[in-house]
Motif scaffolding. Structure first.
Motif, PDB file in Angstrom:
ATOM      1  N   HIS A 103      -6.077  -4.248  -0.870  1.00  8.82           N
ATOM      2  CA  HIS A 103      -7.015  -3.963   0.234  1.00  8.82           C
ATOM      3  C   HIS A 103      -7.805  -5.233   0.586  1.00  8.82           C
ATOM      4  O   HIS A 103      -7.967  -5.569   1.761  1.00  8.82           O
ATOM      5  N   ASN A 126     -14.215   1.631  -2.677  1.00  3.14           N
ATOM      6  CA  ASN A 126     -14.006   1.348  -1.255  1.00  3.14           C
ATOM      7  C   ASN A 126     -15.343   1.015  -0.596  1.00  3.14           C
ATOM      8  O   ASN A 126     -15.420   0.802   0.606  1.00  3.14           O
ATOM      9  N   LYS A 163       0.843  -1.205   0.000  1.00  2.00           N
ATOM     10  CA  LYS A 163       0.000   0.000   0.000  1.00  2.00           C
ATOM     11  C   LYS A 163       0.878   1.255   0.000  1.00  2.00           C
ATOM     12  O   LYS A 163       0.586   2.221  -0.717  1.00  2.00           O
ATOM     13  N   HIS A 172      -3.119  -0.773   7.274  1.00  2.00           N
ATOM     14  CA  HIS A 172      -3.731   0.338   6.548  1.00  2.00           C
ATOM     15  C   HIS A 172      -3.221   1.717   6.948  1.00  2.00           C
ATOM     16  O   HIS A 172      -3.128   2.607   6.106  1.00  2.00           O
TER      17      HIS A 172
END
Lengths: 392, 126
Positions: A114, A347, A56, A188
């Protein structure tokens, strides 16, 4: 209250958080860091999250490089889309960008990593489901603090959606709280929240009423309760409550608080219909809650917060872009609009655009609040907090 | 993955399944799936590298085990069963994306309750 599953337990001393954390949350003492770090029992599960964190970060850094931004602008200009405001709607803006194969590949990578983050955390907890359920059963009825679960709570549809692509969402998975806490902390936040630093900062920087009286605090949409416990650590003598619609969320939040020895109370309830009396709280906090509720609920929650705050009480609000805010208005250029659609659609945040287009500060004012849109900035990115005060 | 059925109360509720897992960004779902599998392989590879770093550290400092012993080791029958299960878990983790369903997700999100699902059981991730 309808059904109290666990009663209030013995209170315990909360670990103290030094005042300098307000300035720099990375200055947490080693003992607090150790208490607040999360780690899966197995090495591989941690390594999978570590990979997701690294990937990420790599993806974000690559995407935000000045040369990459300039290249995208040049490519769009050549296709007849100059920089600046665009009349296109969000979906159309996203479609324009998706015609660029580099952008499309980036979307694929962004959402695959994700999903990997959620998936590996889900596998870790579901793979040892009995043990984790047993662990929560062991703390359901013990203190410090209390847990109120409401199996008969009528959960509105807006709260049943899977948010952020988390399988089962906040209400549908038995380990929603564990998964949310572990995956987001390990992968995250990109190192900004390894020991709950974000939540310590939220609590430490929260404004207090002008008379400095803080006896009761409510944390709405508390999720796994990281901000709830952080408020108790800042205000050890206050009665602190966390409220969330998700049974698995508050159940885990209570389990975590018991393990930390922090005396806070969690209740499974709707933020628009809390079980608390009028003028009950000195502080109400929300962290990224409203953009996950629909327009009707947004207005109702604001009215409910106004009802349960005492005159002079303060409501700290931290959330996404919203119309009516001087510095946090939703972008109106092509890439900005595409980004908002990407957050909303990919998302999977069904009400993100509703919140963006709502003049939320006006909703606060209409409810009766005095609104300061330029409250103390929080988080590593200096996001401004909106502070709404109930007039005396 | 290990499946554990649990009769314990979970306090999970009905939820609305989204279509986020059906998106196709690259025109051909198989290309999307390969990209996802590639990331999965990356995660597996990194997990192995981290494990090897730990093992090599311990071998060097505590055990004195010869590398040749590792190279020549054969699993016994019980280990073969366990290893096979681990292999199958590995394949599922990495390649499950190749069999996912897809749909057109370019329009607005469906806010009706058409996708209402029962609470997820404990131990039943998929």
């Amino acid at each position: 209250m309808n059904r109290v599953v666990a009663l209030r337990g013995e209170s315990a001393a909360s670990p103290e958080v030094p005042a300098e954390v307000r300035i720099d949350p990375s200055r947490l003492p080693a003992e607090l860091k150790a208490r607040h770090a999360v780690r899966f029992p197995g090495l591989d599960a941690n390594s999978h999250q570590d990979f997701a964190r690294g990937f990420k970060a790599w993806l974000a850094a690559d995407w935000q490089k000045p040369e990459a931004l300039a290249q995208r602008e040049r490519a769009l200009a050549m296709r007849g889309f100059p920089p600046g405001e665009t009349p296109l709607d969000y979906a159309s803006a996203f479609k324009v960008l998706m015609e660029d194969p580099v952008y499309a590949a980036r979307m694929r990578l962004q959402w695959s990593i994700h999903d990997l983050m959620w998936d590996r955390a889900m596998r870790a907890f579901h793979g040892d489901a009995d043990a984790y359920l047993r662990a929560m059963e062991a703390t359901d009825h013990s203190g410090p603090g209390s847990l109120t679960l409401r199996p008969d709570l009528e959960i509105p549809n807006y709260a049943r959606h899977e948010i952020h692509r988390q399988p089962g969402g906040f209400v549908g998975d038995p380990f929603a709280g564990w998964v949310y806490h572990y995956a987001l902390s390990l992968a995250h936040y990109g190192g900004h929240n390894d020991h709950d630093e974000v939540f310590f900062h939220i609590a430490q920087s929260h404004p207090v009423p002008a008379d400095n009286v803080v006896a009761r605090i409510l944390d709405i949409g508390c999720g796994p309760g990281q901000s709830t416990t952080a408020f108790k650590q800042r205000f050890p003598r206050a009665e602190v409550w966390g409220l969330d619609v998700g049974g698995p969320m508050v159940r885990y939040a209570h389990h975590r608080a018991v393990k930390l020895g922090i005396d806070v109370h969690f209740t499974q309830d709707l933020a628009e219909a809390t079980p608390f009396p009028d003028a009950h709280f000195d502080i109400v906090n929300d962290y990224i809650v409203f953009h996950e509720t629909n327009l009707d609920a947004m207005r109702k929650i604001v009215k409910e917060v106004y009802r349960i705050l005492r005159p002079g009480g303060v409501f700290g609000h931290l959330d996404a872009f919203t119309a009516g805010h001087p510095t946090r208005r939703p972008p109106n250029d092509l890439q900005g609009k595409a980004m908002l659609w990407n957050i909303y659609r990919n998302n999977y945040e069904p009400f993100y655009l509703d919140y963006s287009e709502l003049d939320f500060p006006s909703v606060l004012r209409e409810a009766g609040f005095q609104v300061d849109l330029d409250g103390p900035p929080v988080l590593w990115n200096g996001r401004p907090r909106t502070v709404a005060t109930k007039p005396v | 993955m290990t499946q554990t059925s649990s009769e314990r109360p979970t306090h999970a509720a009905e939820y609305l399944k989204g279509d986020w897992d059906k998106s196709v960004f690259l025109g051909n779902p198989h290309v999307d799936n390969l990209m996802t599998a590639l990331l999965g392989l990356g995660a597996e590879n990194w997990a192995l590298q981290r494990r090897l770093l730990v093992i090599e550290k311990f071998l060097a400092t505590r055990c004195g085990i010869e590398p040749a012993e590792i190279e020549s080791y054969l699993p016994n029958e019980e280990e073969q069963v366990i290893w096979a299960r681990k292999r199958d878990d590995f394949i599922d983790r990495v390649f499950a994306s190749l069999t996912r369903e897809t749909a057109d997700t370019s329009g607005p999100i469906d806010l009706t309750d058409a996708a209402l699902q029962p609470p997820r059981p404990a131990g039943g991730r998929r």
